[in-house]
Write a protein that holds these residues in place. Structure first.
Motif, PDB file in Angstrom:
ATOM      1  N   TYR A 346       4.693  41.254  18.763  1.00 23.77           N
ATOM      2  CA  TYR A 346       6.092  40.859  18.882  1.00 23.77           C
ATOM      3  C   TYR A 346       6.388  39.493  18.267  1.00 23.77           C
ATOM      4  O   TYR A 346       7.329  39.340  17.478  1.00 23.77           O
ATOM      5  CB  TYR A 346       6.505  40.890  20.359  1.00 23.77           C
ATOM      6  CG  TYR A 346       6.245  42.218  21.017  1.00 23.77           C
ATOM      7  CD1 TYR A 346       6.871  43.374  20.559  1.00 23.77           C
ATOM      8  CD2 TYR A 346       5.360  42.331  22.093  1.00 23.77           C
ATOM      9  CE1 TYR A 346       6.629  44.605  21.156  1.00 23.77           C
ATOM     10  CE2 TYR A 346       5.120  43.564  22.703  1.00 23.77           C
ATOM     11  CZ  TYR A 346       5.749  44.694  22.217  1.00 23.77           C
ATOM     12  OH  TYR A 346       5.500  45.909  22.805  1.00 23.77           O
ATOM     13  N   ARG A 375      14.728  43.374  15.950  1.00 22.26           N
ATOM     14  CA  ARG A 375      14.500  42.005  16.436  1.00 22.26           C
ATOM     15  C   ARG A 375      14.784  41.907  17.929  1.00 22.26           C
ATOM     16  O   ARG A 375      14.100  41.158  18.653  1.00 22.26           O
ATOM     17  CB  ARG A 375      15.365  41.016  15.655  1.00 22.26           C
ATOM     18  CG  ARG A 375      14.922  39.567  15.870  1.00 22.26           C
ATOM     19  CD  ARG A 375      15.614  38.601  14.926  1.00 22.26           C
ATOM     20  NE  ARG A 375      17.015  38.429  15.243  1.00 22.26           N
ATOM     21  CZ  ARG A 375      17.827  37.559  14.623  1.00 22.26           C
ATOM     22  NH1 ARG A 375      17.335  36.815  13.638  1.00 22.26           N
ATOM     23  NH2 ARG A 375      19.087  37.457  14.950  1.00 22.26           N
ATOM     24  N   ALA A 376      15.766  42.673  18.412  1.00 20.29           N
ATOM     25  CA  ALA A 376      16.031  42.688  19.849  1.00 20.29           C
ATOM     26  C   ALA A 376      14.807  43.193  20.613  1.00 20.29           C
ATOM     27  O   ALA A 376      14.425  42.636  21.654  1.00 20.29           O
ATOM     28  CB  ALA A 376      17.240  43.568  20.148  1.00 20.29           C
ATOM     29  N   GLU A 377      14.172  44.239  20.094  1.00 16.91           N
ATOM     30  CA  GLU A 377      12.984  44.785  20.746  1.00 16.91           C
ATOM     31  C   GLU A 377      11.814  43.807  20.674  1.00 16.91           C
ATOM     32  O   GLU A 377      11.030  43.689  21.628  1.00 16.91           O
ATOM     33  CB  GLU A 377      12.611  46.120  20.096  1.00 16.91           C
ATOM     34  CG  GLU A 377      13.630  47.224  20.371  1.00 16.91           C
ATOM     35  CD  GLU A 377      13.442  48.433  19.485  1.00 16.91           C
ATOM     36  OE1 GLU A 377      13.941  49.523  19.836  1.00 16.91           O
ATOM     37  OE2 GLU A 377      12.806  48.309  18.409  1.00 16.91           O
ATOM     38  N   HIS A 379      12.081  40.494  20.526  1.00 21.03           N
ATOM     39  CA  HIS A 379      12.378  39.440  21.506  1.00 21.03           C
ATOM     40  C   HIS A 379      12.067  39.914  22.922  1.00 21.03           C
ATOM     41  O   HIS A 379      11.524  39.154  23.740  1.00 21.03           O
ATOM     42  CB  HIS A 379      13.849  39.024  21.410  1.00 21.03           C
ATOM     43  CG  HIS A 379      14.133  38.011  20.342  1.00 21.03           C
ATOM     44  ND1 HIS A 379      13.485  36.795  20.283  1.00 21.03           N
ATOM     45  CD2 HIS A 379      15.016  38.030  19.297  1.00 21.03           C
ATOM     46  CE1 HIS A 379      13.946  36.101  19.245  1.00 21.03           C
ATOM     47  NE2 HIS A 379      14.866  36.823  18.634  1.00 21.03           N
ATOM     48  N   ALA A 380      12.412  41.165  23.206  1.00 22.25           N
ATOM     49  CA  ALA A 380      12.127  41.698  24.552  1.00 22.25           C
ATOM     50  C   ALA A 380      10.630  41.717  24.814  1.00 22.25           C
ATOM     51  O   ALA A 380      10.169  41.324  25.895  1.00 22.25           O
ATOM     52  CB  ALA A 380      12.715  43.100  24.687  1.00 22.25           C
ATOM     53  N   SER A 388      17.125  38.733  23.115  1.00 18.98           N
ATOM     54  CA  SER A 388      17.086  40.186  22.966  1.00 18.98           C
ATOM     55  C   SER A 388      18.466  40.791  23.197  1.00 18.98           C
ATOM     56  O   SER A 388      18.923  41.645  22.416  1.00 18.98           O
ATOM     57  CB  SER A 388      16.081  40.779  23.951  1.00 18.98           C
ATOM     58  OG  SER A 388      16.043  42.186  23.843  1.00 18.98           O
ATOM     59  N   CYS A 389      19.141  40.359  24.243  1.00 21.12           N
ATOM     60  CA  CYS A 389      20.471  40.888  24.531  1.00 21.12           C
ATOM     61  C   CYS A 389      21.470  40.501  23.445  1.00 21.12           C
ATOM     62  O   CYS A 389      22.346  41.292  23.069  1.00 21.12           O
ATOM     63  CB  CYS A 389      20.956  40.393  25.889  1.00 21.12           C
ATOM     64  SG  CYS A 389      20.083  41.148  27.290  1.00 21.12           S
ATOM     65  N   ASP A 391      20.887  40.080  20.254  1.00 22.55           N
ATOM     66  CA  ASP A 391      20.690  40.972  19.113  1.00 22.55           C
ATOM     67  C   ASP A 391      21.107  42.401  19.455  1.00 22.55           C
ATOM     68  O   ASP A 391      21.572  43.148  18.575  1.00 22.55           O
ATOM     69  CB  ASP A 391      19.229  40.945  18.665  1.00 22.55           C
ATOM     70  CG  ASP A 391      18.896  39.727  17.814  1.00 22.55           C
ATOM     71  OD1 ASP A 391      19.835  39.090  17.299  1.00 22.55           O
ATOM     72  OD2 ASP A 391      17.701  39.413  17.672  1.00 22.55           O
ATOM     73  N   LEU A 414      16.335  49.778  25.242  1.00 24.88           N
ATOM     74  CA  LEU A 414      16.183  48.333  25.442  1.00 24.88           C
ATOM     75  C   LEU A 414      16.851  47.897  26.754  1.00 24.88           C
ATOM     76  O   LEU A 414      16.277  47.129  27.534  1.00 24.88           O
ATOM     77  CB  LEU A 414      16.804  47.593  24.257  1.00 24.88           C
ATOM     78  CG  LEU A 414      16.816  46.067  24.358  1.00 24.88           C
ATOM     79  CD1 LEU A 414      15.407  45.508  24.173  1.00 24.88           C
ATOM     80  CD2 LEU A 414      17.763  45.470  23.315  1.00 24.88           C
TER      81      LEU A 414
END
Length: 447
Positions: A346, A375-377, A379-380, A388-389, A391, A414
């Protein structure tokens, strides 16, 4: 003067006045003269490319499909307004029956019957007067100028994948296939026959990708893909074979068979190496890199992506490119980040995805959409809930425009993953997710 050109001109003029721009200033913004802008606004001349429509839309704060009057060309189409809301559902195009053991001659005559008269009429209306006359008299010989015009239109539609709503564009691709069928390519001289069939296969590939990745109708997607591949084999086109095999790799892998997806991707690489354009070779290597990462093979992914970037550094022959939208170094960075994400790396994925989003042009909405959710995934996975939220919201904003079903599904996954944090940012993402699903359902897009 065509009526559609008048509509387009009026929309450009209205957008320009709303922005407080004079014709000379707008012309300077898009690299054209004041006189040219004036003629377009009066409907005297047509917009000469989708690329120019994209530039005008960006300067005027409009959507490309609004500038090109898709709602007029294709009555009932899903058109995204300036507010970003979808209006009017487009009824699904007639289904493409999966080709059986019949000859390709029979497939061309039977697979796509003229079941959508309004769509076919709109497709013909988009041609120049001379080409309209030829298209309106099926069975007569067509000339090279008309075929070249169709190919140019097809190239514009393939480029439009980066930003047009899926429900509109898949219907447009279908109507182009109907139009080629009406022209009876098998009865034309050899060179024109192959060029018409190339256009048909390119539109089949476009429809297949939209139906698979955006609308999630795998049955129809496979029917279009099978037809396109049959044609590609018949006219012995390595370029088209590579394109259709690469598309099949995505559908197979995401359908639960990553090893099968890799087999299709490697077949696409072999086809491109056998005579495809340089950019097609680069793209197929990138597809193979994604399939390798889906099987957990980091070495395979890195070596394939290195091959892709090496090709991109060499000479290009883009007049031969039959691919969908575009592939360049910014997309290679997006592939790298997504591949690292699949491997659970990640933190390592984030710089590549940052670079991709920095370099992807603003009009490449689909590519930016998938980069945002990746990128959200990432970051998560790295524990960055707020980022994450953020994105996730950016991805949903684009989903509302382009109707990308796969991204909507991934944002849903997500949200469920982040929901146990019980933070305000995750609740907000959940509300946005529900609103987006409702908007797409209202617009007639499957969710």
């Amino acid at each position: 003067m065509r009526e559609i050109d008048k509509v387009i001109g009026q929309r450009i003029e209205k957008g320009r006045r709303r922005r407080g721009l004079h014709q000379g200033r707008l012309g300077a913004e898009v690299g054209r003269s004041e006189s040219w802008i004036g003629q377009v606004e009066r409907g005297v001349i047509s917009l000469d490319s989708v690329s120019m429509a994209e530039q005008l839309a960006r300067v005027l704060g409009l959507t490309v499909d609004h500038v090109l009057a898709f709602d007029v060309r294709y009555p009932g189409a899903v058109v995204v307004t300036q507010s970003g809301r979808s209006q009017a559902a487009f009824p699904p195009p007639p289904r493409a029956p999966a080709p059986d053991a019949e000859s390709s001659e029979t497939v061309l005559r039977r697979s796509f019957t003229l079941g959508s008269l309004a769509g076919l009429t709109a497709a013909i209306a988009g041609l120049s007067p001379d080409a309209q006359a030829q298209a309106s008299r099926p069975g007569n010989a067509v000339d090279k100028a008309m075929v070249d015009e169709l190919r140019s239109i097809g190239a514009s539609y393939r480029r439009s994948y980066k930003s047009f709503p899926a429900a509109s564009l898949v219907s447009v691709a279908h109507h182009q296939i109907e139009l080629v069928t009406r022209l009876r390519p098998k009865e034309q001289p050899a060179l024109l026959r192959d060029s018409l069939l190339t256009h048909m296969a390119e539109m089949a590939a476009l429809a297949a990708i939209l139906l698979s990745l955006d609308i999630a109708d795998q049955e129809q997607a496979d029917a279009y893909s099978d037809l396109g591949y049959r044609i590609a084999r018949e006219i012995r086109s390595p370029e088209l074979c590579a394109l259709l095999l690469g598309g099949r790799a995505f559908r197979t892998s995401y359908g639960g068979d990553p090893e099968g997806g890799l087999d299709y991707a490697l077949a696409a690489v072999d086809a491109a190496e056998g005579g495809g354009s340089a950019r097609m070779k680069a793209w197929t290597y990138a597809v193979a890199s994604e399939m390798y990462s889906s099987t957990g093979d980091e070495y395979g992914f890195r070596s394939s992506l290195d091959e892709s970037r090496t090709v991109l550094l060499g000479p290009m022959d883009d007049e031969r490119w039959s691919g969908i939208a575009w592939f360049d170094e910014s997309k290679a960075s997006a592939y790298e980040g997504s591949n690292l994400l699949r491997l659970g790396k990640y933190e390592e994925a984030l710089p590549s995805l940052d670079e991709a989003l920095d370099r992807l042009p603003p009009e490449m909405l689909r590519h930016r959409c998938t980069a945002y959710i990746a990128r959200a995934e990432a970051h998560a996975g790295a524990g960055h809930v707020d980022a994450s939220c953020q994105d996730g919201h950016a991805a949903l904003d684009l989903v509302a425009h382009i109707q990308h079903h796969e991204t909507l599904r991934r944002v849903g996954d997500l949200h469920r993953r982040l929901r146990p944090a019980k933070a305000a940012v995750t609740r907000s993402l959940g509300e946005h997710l529900v609103d987006t699903r409702s908007a797409l359902a209202t617009a007639g897009s499957p969710v």
